[in-house]
Scaffold this motif. Structure first.
Motif, PDB file in Angstrom:
ATOM      1  N   THR A 136      27.306 -40.602  18.248  1.00  0.00           N
ATOM      2  CA  THR A 136      26.975 -39.872  17.034  1.00  0.00           C
ATOM      3  C   THR A 136      25.551 -40.243  16.638  1.00  0.00           C
ATOM      4  O   THR A 136      24.991 -41.224  17.127  1.00  0.00           O
ATOM      5  CB  THR A 136      27.932 -40.221  15.885  1.00  0.00           C
ATOM      6  N   TYR A 152      34.935 -32.863  20.177  1.00  0.00           N
ATOM      7  CA  TYR A 152      35.811 -32.984  19.016  1.00  0.00           C
ATOM      8  C   TYR A 152      37.216 -33.428  19.401  1.00  0.00           C
ATOM      9  O   TYR A 152      37.926 -34.010  18.584  1.00  0.00           O
ATOM     10  CB  TYR A 152      35.878 -31.644  18.285  1.00  0.00           C
ATOM     11  N   GLU A 155      37.364 -37.199  19.190  1.00  0.00           N
ATOM     12  CA  GLU A 155      36.895 -37.831  17.965  1.00  0.00           C
ATOM     13  C   GLU A 155      38.065 -37.950  17.001  1.00  0.00           C
ATOM     14  O   GLU A 155      38.595 -36.958  16.504  1.00  0.00           O
ATOM     15  CB  GLU A 155      35.763 -37.002  17.344  1.00  0.00           C
ATOM     16  N   HIS A 175      38.529 -36.070  13.653  1.00  0.00           N
ATOM     17  CA  HIS A 175      38.693 -34.620  13.626  1.00  0.00           C
ATOM     18  C   HIS A 175      39.998 -34.179  14.282  1.00  0.00           C
ATOM     19  O   HIS A 175      40.206 -32.988  14.485  1.00  0.00           O
ATOM     20  CB  HIS A 175      37.517 -33.949  14.337  1.00  0.00           C
ATOM     21  N   MET A 209      41.763 -26.473  15.993  1.00  0.00           N
ATOM     22  CA  MET A 209      40.804 -25.996  16.986  1.00  0.00           C
ATOM     23  C   MET A 209      41.387 -24.744  17.614  1.00  0.00           C
ATOM     24  O   MET A 209      42.506 -24.768  18.124  1.00  0.00           O
ATOM     25  CB  MET A 209      40.536 -27.067  18.045  1.00  0.00           C
ATOM     26  N   ILE A 252      36.230 -24.566  15.149  1.00  0.00           N
ATOM     27  CA  ILE A 252      36.601 -25.966  14.922  1.00  0.00           C
ATOM     28  C   ILE A 252      36.635 -26.193  13.418  1.00  0.00           C
ATOM     29  O   ILE A 252      35.612 -26.104  12.741  1.00  0.00           O
ATOM     30  CB  ILE A 252      35.597 -26.923  15.585  1.00  0.00           C
TER      31      ILE A 252
END
Length: 385
Positions: A104, A253, A256, A259, A264, A320
């Motif tokens: 990130t 994503y 992660e 999230h 999605m 997303i």
């Protein structure tokens, strides 16, 4: 003319971008483009990794130079600092290796700050030892003076080195000012702020101007390379995101944790292609359904939704964190835009990940394509490559 608008236009000329095109010089790509921010963070971490292990070796090997140049009492103090610096660089190497896959912007920036801080703090540690040795009345040779001068120039090298990393000038500024402040503090030799001499202010000015020029040159070069790199993730014929880039974004994503609770969704549209229009099907040219739908998808979409060219005859959307109902509404509008006749209504299908985190992005796309095959006329996608 508005002074702010005039300045913006001059900066556009200088950077080499049009007035309406965002430049990387002061602001990074939009937060709505997380994949590009992830790629930039990965570049920073990979370069940090290379420099960390390189400096870790060079810092230890430089002890041989210190032994040949300085007296034993100085060498002992420098060895302690060099071993500590090498250890910190080793920790940064491990951190960069562990974070690179899920990089990130924050983690990459903090790691870079650590990479810059280690040698800067070592220079701040070594400078008082040099000053005490010189004030002690010891004889200083020309070679020793040259070595100490090199230590004093380390902050300039660090600021120039920031140009190697894909950061904006505003992101580089805190690190550059911190290094300049360290250099000024070392030159003050424990005196008060009012005791700073004119030549020290001049040296600080040269440090900032020279380092700033190096940063500007590096950011300008990266600005051009970044724009070229982004073009590789988009289809040249339709201007939409490529299939591989969309799957990479989903994969980012997918892993992660923060999230995983966000929905999605993948939507796929099969463009109806009239008989004899295989060339348009392949290339998206002309004014046929595929070209019209691709043109419509190039307009700004709701937040969290990205237009994708999944294959030669299939377009679609990737969402997303967006409401699946919004995605379905957008797909419906696209199908209306691509409608050539009442009997040629484009079909679309949606696959959504809710609580099942085991389904990979590629499997999610396959689910949408399988649904699409059950709801569309075979002739519409028979030419799909």
């Amino acid at each position: 003319m508005n002074p702010a608008a005039f300045l913006h236009k001059q900066l556009s000329y200088f950077v080499g971008t049009t007035d309406g095109r965002r430049s990387f010089l002061f602001r990074p790509p939009s937060p709505a483009s997380p994949m590009f921010l992830h790629e930039r963070a990965q570049i920073i971490l990979r370069r940090t990794e290379v420099l960390a292990w390189t400096f870790m070796i060079l810092v230890v090997l430089w002890i041989l130079v210190d032994v040949l140049v300085f007296p034993p009492e100085m060498v002992d103090a420098l060895i302690v600092g060099r071993v500590a610096a090498a250890t910190c660089l080793g920790v940064l190497l491990i951190v960069s290796l562990a974070l690179v896959r899920r990089a990130t912007w924050l983690t990459s920036y903090l790691t870079l700050m650590g990479l810059v801080a280690v040698p800067a703090l070592f220079a701040l540690y070594a400078q008082p030892s040099f000053d005490a040795w010189r004030h002690g009345g010891g004889t200083v040779s020309q070679l020793q003076l040259a070595a100490m001068s090199l230590y004093r120039q380390l902050p300039l090298i660090y600021i120039s080195g920031l140009a190697l990393f894909p950061m904006t000038l505003l992101e580089s500024l805190p690190i550059a000012l911190s290094i300049a402040a360290m250099a000024l503090a070392a030159d003050m030799d424990g005196a008060g702020f009012g005791a700073v001499r004119a030549d020290q202010w001049a040296a600080l000015w040269v440090l900032l101007v020279t380092g700033g020029a190096a940063l500007l040159a590096g950011v300008l070069q990266f600005n051009l390379l970044w724009q070229s790199h982004r073009l590789q993730d988009y289809d040249a014929e339709t201007g939409l995101m490529k299939r591989a880039a969309a799957l990479d974004l989903l994969q980012l994503y997918w892993h992660e944790r923060g999230h995983q609770t966000r929905p999605m969704t993948i939507g796929v549209i099969a463009a109806p292609v009239p008989v004899g229009s295989e060339a348009e099907l392949r290339h998206g040219t002309g004014n046929g359904p595929l070209a019209r739908m691709a043109s419509w998808l190039q307009q700004p979409l709701p937040r969290g939704i990205q237009a994708v060219r999944w294959s030669n005859s299939r377009l679609g959307l990737l969402a997303i964190g967006a409401d699946p109902a919004t995605l379905e509404e957008v797909l419906g509008r696209v199908c209306v835009e691509g409608k050539s006749s009442p009997e040629q209504q484009p079909g679309f299908a949606i696959a959504e990940r809710l609580s099942d985190h085991s389904v990979s992005p590629l499997n999610l796309l396959n689910m949408a394509e399988q649904k699409l095959r059950h709801h569309t006329v075979p002739a519409w996608h028979a030419a799909d490559g």
